[in-house]
Design a protein around this motif. Structure first.
Motif, PDB file in Angstrom:
ATOM      1  N   ASP A  39      -2.177 -12.112 -12.780  1.00 19.55           N
ATOM      2  CA  ASP A  39      -3.099 -12.943 -12.417  1.00 19.55           C
ATOM      3  C   ASP A  39      -3.704 -12.496 -10.921  1.00 19.55           C
ATOM      4  N   ALA A  41      -2.953 -13.335  -8.181  1.00 20.73           N
ATOM      5  CA  ALA A  41      -1.677 -13.076  -7.180  1.00 20.73           C
ATOM      6  C   ALA A  41      -0.876 -12.218  -7.190  1.00 20.73           C
ATOM      7  N   CYS A  42      -0.700 -11.571  -8.600  1.00 18.54           N
ATOM      8  CA  CYS A  42       0.402 -10.883  -8.876  1.00 18.54           C
ATOM      9  C   CYS A  42      -0.023  -9.622  -9.800  1.00 18.54           C
ATOM     10  N   ASP A  64       0.644  -8.975  -4.144  1.00 18.73           N
ATOM     11  CA  ASP A  64       1.954 -10.016  -4.050  1.00 18.73           C
ATOM     12  C   ASP A  64       1.688 -10.812  -3.234  1.00 18.73           C
ATOM     13  N   SER A  66       2.418 -14.269  -4.223  1.00 19.67           N
ATOM     14  CA  SER A  66       3.070 -15.357  -4.796  1.00 19.67           C
ATOM     15  C   SER A  66       4.593 -14.992  -5.140  1.00 19.67           C
ATOM     16  N   SER A  67       5.083 -15.551  -6.038  1.00 20.45           N
ATOM     17  CA  SER A  67       6.404 -15.293  -6.433  1.00 20.45           C
ATOM     18  C   SER A  67       6.225 -14.336  -7.450  1.00 20.45           C
ATOM     19  N   CYS A  68       5.952 -13.130  -7.206  1.00 23.76           N
ATOM     20  CA  CYS A  68       5.912 -11.765  -8.180  1.00 23.76           C
ATOM     21  C   CYS A  68       7.177 -11.203  -8.610  1.00 23.76           C
ATOM     22  N   TRP A  85      11.733  -8.062  -7.050  1.00 24.30           N
ATOM     23  CA  TRP A  85      10.913  -8.832  -6.385  1.00 24.30           C
ATOM     24  C   TRP A  85      10.134  -8.146  -5.349  1.00 24.30           C
ATOM     25  N   ASP A 111       4.155 -13.779 -12.524  1.00 26.08           N
ATOM     26  CA  ASP A 111       3.987 -14.600 -11.331  1.00 26.08           C
ATOM     27  C   ASP A 111       4.746 -15.808 -11.799  1.00 26.08           C
ATOM     28  N   GLU A 112       5.932 -16.134 -11.210  1.00 29.54           N
ATOM     29  CA  GLU A 112       6.948 -17.139 -11.444  1.00 29.54           C
ATOM     30  C   GLU A 112       6.490 -18.420 -10.888  1.00 29.54           C
ATOM     31  N   TYR A 117       1.763 -14.007 -16.904  1.00 33.31           N
ATOM     32  CA  TYR A 117       2.542 -12.291 -17.094  1.00 33.31           C
ATOM     33  C   TYR A 117       1.440 -11.550 -17.879  1.00 33.31           C
TER      34      TYR A 117
END
Length: 123
Positions: A39, A41-42, A64, A66-68, A85, A111-112, A117
């Motif tokens: 997305d 963010a990742c 990166d 976000s929680s990538c 990570w 993106d957690e 994904y």
């Protein structure tokens, strides 16, 4: 110089040129970097380099925010061959993940935070 001598010199020059061309590919990219976008963010690049005559795959995070989570997945087994990570580039260092004959790898970016994904192309 005789014609026979010119042929010998020309043959040696051709052989030397062929050797330079062959050895210059040792650390070059074997596949152009491909964007893998989970997305906005990742995101990362999937790339391979020739090391010791075989492909080795790398993941190069480019966004990166976000929680990538970045992985190199062995598509033959479905298991992760490498995961991180870290947003550092060209991972894993120094030689990537072996991607020689019989091995099919792909970069996956997740993106957690929202579950988005995406897989890069199989190589």
């Amino acid at each position: 110089m005789s014609r026979k001598g010119l042929y010998r010199v020309g043959g040696l020059a051709a052989a030397a040129s062929a050797m330079v061309i062959c050895t210059s590919g040792v650390a070059s990219a074997s596949v152009a970097p491909t964007a893998v976008v989970a997305d906005s963010a990742c995101q990362a690049l999937e790339l391979t380099k020739i090391i010791d005559g075989h492909d080795h795959m790398f993941v190069d995070p480019t966004v990166d925010n976000s929680s990538c989570y970045y992985l190199i997945v062995n598509m033959n087994t479905g298991y992760s061959a490498f995961d991180t990570w870290s947003p550092a580039g060209d991972q894993p260092q120094p030689d990537g993940v072996y991607d020689g004959p019989g091995v099919t790898l792909s970069v996956e970016v997740i993106d957690e935070a929202n579950g988005a994904y995406y897989f890069g192309p199989d190589n």
